[in-house]
Design a protein around this motif. Structure first.
Motif, PDB file in Angstrom:
ATOM      1  N   GLY A  58       0.812  -1.213   0.000  1.00  0.00           N
ATOM      2  CA  GLY A  58       0.000   0.000   0.000  1.00  0.00           C
ATOM      3  C   GLY A  58       0.843   1.260   0.000  1.00  0.00           C
ATOM      4  O   GLY A  58       0.560   2.220  -0.719  1.00  0.00           O
ATOM      5  N   SER A  78      -8.505   2.239  -2.077  1.00  0.00           N
ATOM      6  CA  SER A  78      -7.516   1.156  -2.009  1.00  0.00           C
ATOM      7  C   SER A  78      -8.232  -0.184  -2.064  1.00  0.00           C
ATOM      8  O   SER A  78      -9.178  -0.425  -1.309  1.00  0.00           O
ATOM      9  CB  SER A  78      -6.707   1.264  -0.713  1.00  0.00           C
ATOM     10  OG  SER A  78      -5.958   2.465  -0.695  1.00  0.00           O
ATOM     11  N   ASN A  82      -4.646  -4.100  -0.610  1.00  0.00           N
ATOM     12  CA  ASN A  82      -3.841  -3.054  -1.276  1.00  0.00           C
ATOM     13  C   ASN A  82      -3.277  -3.522  -2.617  1.00  0.00           C
ATOM     14  O   ASN A  82      -2.194  -3.098  -3.028  1.00  0.00           O
ATOM     15  CB  ASN A  82      -2.683  -2.596  -0.369  1.00  0.00           C
ATOM     16  CG  ASN A  82      -3.161  -1.712   0.761  1.00  0.00           C
ATOM     17  OD1 ASN A  82      -4.124  -0.972   0.617  1.00  0.00           O
ATOM     18  ND2 ASN A  82      -2.489  -1.789   1.897  1.00  0.00           N
ATOM     19  N   GLN A  85      -4.776   0.719  -6.339  1.00  0.00           N
ATOM     20  CA  GLN A  85      -5.369   1.965  -5.869  1.00  0.00           C
ATOM     21  C   GLN A  85      -5.967   2.692  -7.063  1.00  0.00           C
ATOM     22  O   GLN A  85      -5.328   2.820  -8.114  1.00  0.00           O
ATOM     23  CB  GLN A  85      -4.338   2.838  -5.146  1.00  0.00           C
ATOM     24  CG  GLN A  85      -3.942   2.285  -3.789  1.00  0.00           C
ATOM     25  CD  GLN A  85      -3.211   3.286  -2.914  1.00  0.00           C
ATOM     26  OE1 GLN A  85      -3.152   4.467  -3.214  1.00  0.00           O
ATOM     27  NE2 GLN A  85      -2.646   2.807  -1.813  1.00  0.00           N
TER      28      GLN A  85
END
Length: 283
Positions: A58, A78, A82, A85
């Motif tokens: 992330g 997100s 993750n 995005q």
């Protein structure tokens, strides 16, 4: 050094547990208990390691967004674990989709449609429709953005199983005519990596997050489609008004010429001035 120390501690801890249980209940039960404790601890270690990977992924993707030129995220979604995005820049009118291995950016004006699909069922769909007069309309197909359309009557049943949830974006781009965002995939996002999962299984929370993410992405794109349609229609209306104004003025000049108030040369001069001003406005 820290990992070695932890492993050494774990070995001594397991030996201590084994010795204690053996002294209390015997070797067989001690071995079984030791296996259960070892499996539990290994599970905790693996979960911790996986969570760390998700967090690092992330951060890596977020840093790519921040390092993208002329892109200032207004809203970011997100994905599960993750894995991606999805971000929009409402100032520069751009959309950015990022994974660990890919980076795709395009302007609002490139978007022509969006579909939210669960397995083979379209939950919602919206596209830009062009009328006979050239105007653009943000049209909803089979219901409307955010509206549940056929084939989902089993959504609340206890035995429902689901395989994937995705958003498909249609683009006005020869090199990238469509973009598919996998918001949930049972094969890659669940522990057992099965083809499909039950909505009541241990991994169902990932499905629910994926579905929520997909709805949010589709809703954002639906708003963008309306915005693009409205802007385009304003431009069309302005061009139409300007064309109508030129025609009116030419009609008046023709009437003046017919009445003898303008010579042919004066008429031609005024007509050239009108067309010249129209070309400058178009540029």
């Amino acid at each position: 050094m820290a990992k070695f120390t932890f492993k050494l501690f774990l070995v001594f801890f397991l030996l201590f547990v084994f010795a204690y249980i053996q002294s209390e209940v015997g070797s067989t039960i001690a071995i079984i208990s030791l296996i259960f404790v070892a499996v539990f601890i290994i599970g905790l270690i693996m979960a911790s390691s996986n969570n760390k990977k998700i967090e690092e992924r992330g951060k890596s993707i977020a840093s790519q967004i921040n390092n993208t030129d002329n892109f200032h995220p207004s809203k970011t979604i997100s994905g599960v674990d993750n894995l991606y995005q999805f971000s929009i820049d409402n100032t520069n009118k751009k959309v950015l989709y990022l994974t660990e291995n890919s980076k795709i950016i395009f302007e609002y004006s490139k978007i022509i449609s969006v579909q939210l699909i669960e397995d083979s069922t379209i939950i919602s769909s919206k596209s830009i429709l062009r009328t006979a007069g050239g105007a653009l309309l943000g049209g909803a197909i089979a219901g409307g953005a955010g509206m549940i359309v056929g084939g989902l009557s089993g959504n609340t049943t206890a035995n429902k199983k689901v395989s994937c949830v995705k958003v498909v974006i249609g683009l006005r781009d020869i090199d990238l005519p469509s973009l598919e965002i996998n918001c949930f995939d049972a094969k890659t996002m669940t522990i057992k990596r099965e083809k499909e999962i039950s909505v009541n299984s241990m991994d169902a929370y990932k499905y629910r997050q994926g579905l929520s993410d997909a709805k949010n992405i589709a809703s954002l794109l639906s708003v963008i489609i309306d915005e693009v349609s409205n802007e385009s229609n304003k431009e069309k209306k302005q061009e139409h008004n300007e064309s109508s104004s030129i025609i009116d003025q030419l009609t008046k000049l023709s009437e003046l010429r017919e009445k003898g108030l303008l010579t042919e040369e004066e008429f031609s001069t005024q007509k050239s001035i009108l067309f010249s001003s129209q070309n400058n406005i178009s540029k």
